[in-house]
Design a protein around this motif. Sequence first.
Motif, PDB file in Angstrom:
ATOM      1  N   UNK A  70     -36.705 -11.175  16.932  1.00 25.02           N
ATOM      2  CA  UNK A  70     -37.480 -11.844  17.981  1.00 25.02           C
ATOM      3  C   UNK A  70     -38.119 -10.869  18.966  1.00 25.02           C
ATOM      4  N   UNK A  71     -37.815  -9.594  18.894  1.00 23.23           N
ATOM      5  CA  UNK A  71     -38.332  -8.621  19.864  1.00 23.23           C
ATOM      6  C   UNK A  71     -39.728  -8.153  19.485  1.00 23.23           C
ATOM      7  N   UNK A  72     -39.892  -7.722  18.248  1.00 23.55           N
ATOM      8  CA  UNK A  72     -41.183  -7.265  17.742  1.00 23.55           C
ATOM      9  C   UNK A  72     -41.221  -7.512  16.246  1.00 23.55           C
ATOM     10  N   UNK A  73     -42.399  -7.398  15.670  1.00 24.52           N
ATOM     11  CA  UNK A  73     -42.521  -7.608  14.234  1.00 24.52           C
ATOM     12  C   UNK A  73     -41.816  -6.487  13.476  1.00 24.52           C
ATOM     13  N   UNK A 108     -31.610  -7.250  16.022  1.00 26.64           N
ATOM     14  CA  UNK A 108     -31.625  -7.178  17.483  1.00 26.64           C
ATOM     15  C   UNK A 108     -30.330  -6.535  17.950  1.00 26.64           C
ATOM     16  N   UNK A 109     -30.424  -5.676  18.967  1.00 25.57           N
ATOM     17  CA  UNK A 109     -29.247  -4.971  19.458  1.00 25.57           C
ATOM     18  C   UNK A 109     -29.295  -4.902  20.988  1.00 25.57           C
ATOM     19  N   UNK A 110     -28.181  -5.202  21.616  1.00 25.31           N
ATOM     20  CA  UNK A 110     -28.046  -5.062  23.062  1.00 25.31           C
ATOM     21  C   UNK A 110     -26.841  -4.163  23.315  1.00 25.31           C
ATOM     22  N   UNK A 123     -32.181  -4.820  28.424  1.00 24.34           N
ATOM     23  CA  UNK A 123     -33.183  -5.253  27.435  1.00 24.34           C
ATOM     24  C   UNK A 123     -32.723  -4.948  26.006  1.00 24.34           C
ATOM     25  N   UNK A 124     -32.999  -5.850  25.098  1.00 21.17           N
ATOM     26  CA  UNK A 124     -32.608  -5.622  23.700  1.00 21.17           C
ATOM     27  C   UNK A 124     -33.540  -4.630  23.018  1.00 21.17           C
ATOM     28  N   UNK A 125     -33.068  -4.074  21.933  1.00 22.97           N
ATOM     29  CA  UNK A 125     -33.864  -3.175  21.105  1.00 22.97           C
ATOM     30  C   UNK A 125     -33.600  -3.523  19.647  1.00 22.97           C
ATOM     31  N   UNK A 126     -34.349  -2.884  18.767  1.00 20.70           N
ATOM     32  CA  UNK A 126     -34.140  -3.080  17.330  1.00 20.70           C
ATOM     33  C   UNK A 126     -33.448  -1.865  16.746  1.00 20.70           C
ATOM     34  N   UNK A 127     -32.517  -2.114  15.852  1.00 20.63           N
ATOM     35  CA  UNK A 127     -31.820  -1.044  15.142  1.00 20.63           C
ATOM     36  C   UNK A 127     -32.078  -1.230  13.655  1.00 20.63           C
TER      37      UNK A 127
END
Length: 186
Positions: A70-73, A108-110, A123-127
């Motif tokens: 849900x953060x980015x494509x 998604x990673x927090x 803020x969440x990030x992608x891993x």
Amino acid sequence: MRQFLLFITFFIFSANGFSQNDLAKNSIYLEFLGKGLFYSLNYERNIFQINDLIGINLSSGIGVFPGLTSIEKSTDLFIPFEGNVSFSKNHHHAVIGYGTTYWRYKINHIEIDNSNLSQQPVPPSLIATTEWFAHMVFEYRYKKPEGGFLFKIGYTPLFFAPIPNTSFNSSINYQTSFNLGLGWSF
């Protein structure tokens, strides 16, 4: 990825060099569900024909699917590998096989720890994550010995590694899948 494409190219161009008779030894098919989870484009080669009824095949494929973050494509990549045994009677084939699928995806990673507890919300990030999962196949195929149209339908159990720290933490995570494929043999 380059090695995968070289592997496929080698077997396609060597198709006539290893041919023992007029049987179609190569197949390309689009498979929905099954070992590629959503879909995969696969190349299969008959590497050894024991007799008129039994053959041993190897296959590899690729599938690309939009990630479910849900953060980015993002994009998920599936590369299934499989070995199988085909039991043939004219145009009809029963196939039993086993393989593995490489799966690259992002989640998604927090990051929450004692150092940032007072800074919430973080803020969440992608891993990026990779996983290998096993699969089996039990299929029916319609394919003429001399080649042409290929149809396949089957049952594909998928076996995933345990997911730590969740309620799914069991020794084997099993998922039922079916497959449907259309292609061409030559």
